[in-house]
Design an enzyme around this catalytic site. Structure first.
Site, mmCIF file in Angstrom:
data_model
loop_
_atom_site.group_PDB
_atom_site.id
_atom_site.type_symbol
_atom_site.label_atom_id
_atom_site.label_comp_id
_atom_site.label_asym_id
_atom_site.label_seq_id
_atom_site.Cartn_x
_atom_site.Cartn_y
_atom_site.Cartn_z
ATOM 1 N N ARG A 51 51.162 74.531 16.773
ATOM 2 C CA ARG A 51 50.232 73.926 17.716
ATOM 3 C C ARG A 51 50.911 73.447 18.996
ATOM 4 O O ARG A 51 50.493 73.787 20.090
ATOM 5 C CB ARG A 51 49.538 72.756 17.020
ATOM 6 C CG ARG A 51 48.265 72.312 17.594
ATOM 7 C CD ARG A 51 47.678 71.249 16.709
ATOM 8 N NE ARG A 51 48.708 70.630 15.871
ATOM 9 C CZ ARG A 51 49.055 71.060 14.669
ATOM 10 N NH1 ARG A 51 48.440 72.068 14.123
ATOM 11 N NH2 ARG A 51 50.019 70.473 13.995
ATOM 12 N N THR A 52 51.964 72.687 18.860
ATOM 13 C CA THR A 52 52.568 72.085 20.052
ATOM 14 C C THR A 52 53.140 73.167 20.975
ATOM 15 O O THR A 52 52.939 73.135 22.185
ATOM 16 C CB THR A 52 53.670 71.088 19.642
ATOM 17 O OG1 THR A 52 53.115 70.153 18.727
ATOM 18 C CG2 THR A 52 54.209 70.352 20.837
ATOM 19 N N LYS A 80 74.761 79.972 16.621
ATOM 20 C CA LYS A 80 76.190 80.269 16.808
ATOM 21 C C LYS A 80 76.984 78.986 17.005
ATOM 22 O O LYS A 80 78.169 79.026 17.302
ATOM 23 C CB LYS A 80 76.379 81.159 18.047
ATOM 24 C CG LYS A 80 75.696 82.505 17.952
ATOM 25 C CD LYS A 80 75.826 83.220 19.300
ATOM 26 C CE LYS A 80 74.838 84.372 19.383
ATOM 27 N NZ LYS A 80 74.637 84.792 20.783
ATOM 28 N N ARG A 101 61.550 70.759 21.282
ATOM 29 C CA ARG A 101 61.354 70.147 19.962
ATOM 30 C C ARG A 101 62.642 70.348 19.182
ATOM 31 O O ARG A 101 63.232 71.417 19.191
ATOM 32 C CB ARG A 101 60.207 70.787 19.207
ATOM 33 C CG ARG A 101 60.205 70.349 17.738
ATOM 34 C CD ARG A 101 58.940 70.607 17.043
ATOM 35 N NE ARG A 101 57.896 69.724 17.541
ATOM 36 C CZ ARG A 101 56.725 69.567 16.937
ATOM 37 N NH1 ARG A 101 56.459 70.217 15.830
ATOM 38 N NH2 ARG A 101 55.817 68.755 17.436
ATOM 39 N N HIS A 129 57.091 61.557 19.972
ATOM 40 C CA HIS A 129 56.297 62.758 20.253
ATOM 41 C C HIS A 129 55.296 62.354 21.344
ATOM 42 O O HIS A 129 54.102 62.251 21.100
ATOM 43 C CB HIS A 129 55.588 63.214 18.968
ATOM 44 C CG HIS A 129 54.990 64.577 19.058
ATOM 45 N ND1 HIS A 129 55.078 65.369 20.184
ATOM 46 C CD2 HIS A 129 54.298 65.306 18.147
ATOM 47 C CE1 HIS A 129 54.459 66.512 19.951
ATOM 48 N NE2 HIS A 129 53.979 66.502 18.726
#
Lengths: 305, 139
Positions: A51-52, A80, A101, A129
């Site tokens: 969703r975000t 890596k 995120r 958030h």
């Protein structure tokens, strides 16, 4: 350079300005359809999110801009061993603004210290958030017509639920807010939220384990998911996940203009039967999220000029 | 026991008895090559016993972080054998690489070279929080 790492990075006036812009976008989408022409948003998603991430991407596309990025750590240089600081420096060369995120708390702050473009925190572990909070505020404004004088109930996982912490922080600056905190003992709001925010602002609040007893008083009920990924111990998760389930029967006791919110995804804490209830606002929240992110992108790009 | 007074340098007085060695290492005094005296369990009229550190050097060590670990000590700055300044250390606004963030979910737990920085968020209660994850400093 302005960034959005936590909701407190915005003043109350700026939040109101964002809500106003979002409402104008909803009313006049064509006015904004080319506002980000030639601009690029980088989405750095080290943790899966449907969703975000899609909300950010849709927001940029509806502003006429482009999107680039990755949707999990495995498909980035993080696999890596590249540091967040280095990845951020590199991405700054390609994009005009970034949304990050990360599963570690504070990663977007690290990004903001190592970049020349605005950084938006799209969720850092159980910490912040802020765009979900802006989404929630826009939803409350649209559903209730105001952000003041509300009795707001939070239910479920109030310990690890970052959306709860951020929304409490944002609402604590408003007039006439009262909080009702409903959770099992193990998932209570952390003491720093209670002491440093609710009590510091002198706001009335109550804590209870019993949802039914407080449901009739609430103007807003903010439900949360008990999140598997926040537990170190699977047994604790299984024991607590079904603590509070909202059903149509339970809702007969609630106000007729109650606004039911949820940051989604839900598991089973809101029965599907509730979706048809006009008081259910959680799918409207998703749409509001796109509009407020459009407003935020415009705001930060403008500030970066 | 006699320890000569110093000509130029700093005397950290009124250290809680037993904390002298901790402060000695905390300030990185073990890395200096000037004369340093650490006096343990000296007699004190007010404290009973106390520790004292004397640093004999014109190049004073960085004492900014002292306010975090030992705010009640007295710092005497000595020049040409005279005390030219006497103060209790203030709480620093920021601590860089002095305390480690203990939160296993913090980005500092995986980004190896990231400095551990804490900001003073509540002066009255001496609360420092990690600038990344906002966890309280412990220790």
């Amino acid at each position: 350079m302005r960034h959005l790492i936590g909701i407190d990075d915005l003043t109350m006036a700026e939040i109101e300005q964002l809500i106003e812009t979002a409402e104008d976008i909803i009313a006049n989408p064509e006015k904004y359809s080319e506002r980000c022409h030639g601009k690029k948003l980088a989405t750095l998603f080290y943790e899966p999110s449907t969703r975000t991430r899609l909300s950010f991407e849709a927001a940029m596309m509806e502003l006429g801009g482009n999107v680039l990025g990755f949707s999990d750590a495995q498909s980035s240089s993080a696999s890596k061993g590249e540091s967040v600081a280095d990845t951020t420096r590199v991405i700054s060369c390609f994009a005009d603004i970034m949304a990050m995120r990360h599963f570690k708390e504070g990663a977007p702050m690290v990004a903001s210290l190592n970049t020349s473009i605005p950084v938006i925190n799209a969720g850092d572990g159980g910490h912040n958030h802020p765009t979900q909070t802006l989404t929630d505020l826009l939803t409350i404004k649209r559903e209730k017509g105001r952000l003041d004088n509300l009795k707001v109930g939070f239910c479920g996982d109030l310990k690890f639920g970052r959306t709860v912490h951020s929304l409490i922080t944002a609402l604590s600056h408003r007039e006439g807010i009262e909080f009702v905190l409903v959770s099992p003992d193990e998932l209570k709001v952390p003491s720093y939220i209670k002491k440093d925010i609710i009590e510091k602002e002198g706001l009335p609040y109550s804590q209870t384990e019993d949802l039914d007893s407080v449901l009739p008083e609430l103007d807003i009920l903010y439900m949360t998911r008990v999140q598997r990924e926040r537990f170190f111990n699977e047994q604790d998760y299984i024991r607590l996940k079904d603590s509070y389930i909202l059903t149509p029967e339970r809702l007969t006791r609630a106000k007729s203009d109650l606004c039911i919110m949820h940051p989604l995804p839900r598991v089973n804490e809101i029965a599907v039967g509730v979706d048809k209830d006009p008081r259910a606002a959680y799918f409207k929240q998703v749409l509001n999220g796109k509009y407020i992110r459009m407003a935020l992108i415009l705001f930060l790009l403008e500030a970066a000029k | 026991m006699n320890v000569d007074s110093i000509k130029n340098g700093v005397v950290i007085d009124h250290i809680t008895a037993g904390d002298g060695m901790k402060i000695y290492y905390f300030l990185g005094l073990d890395k200096l090559d000037c004369p340093i005296a650490l006096i343990k369990n000296a007699m004190s009229r007010n404290m009973g016993r106390k520790d004292i550190i004397k640093v004999d050097s014109e190049n004073l060590p960085d004492l900014c972080a002292l306010g975090y670990i030992a705010p009640d000590v007295t710092v005497n700055v000595i020049k040409d054998g005279e005390i030219i300044k006497k103060y209790h250390p203030e709480l620093p606004e920021q601590l860089a690489d002095i305390v480690k963030c203990q939160n296993p979910r913090c980005i500092t737990s995986t980004e190896q070279e990231l400095p551990h920085i804490f900001s003073l968020t509540d002066r009255e209660n001496r609360v420092y929080r990690c600038i990344y994850c906002e966890s309280k400093a412990k220790g």
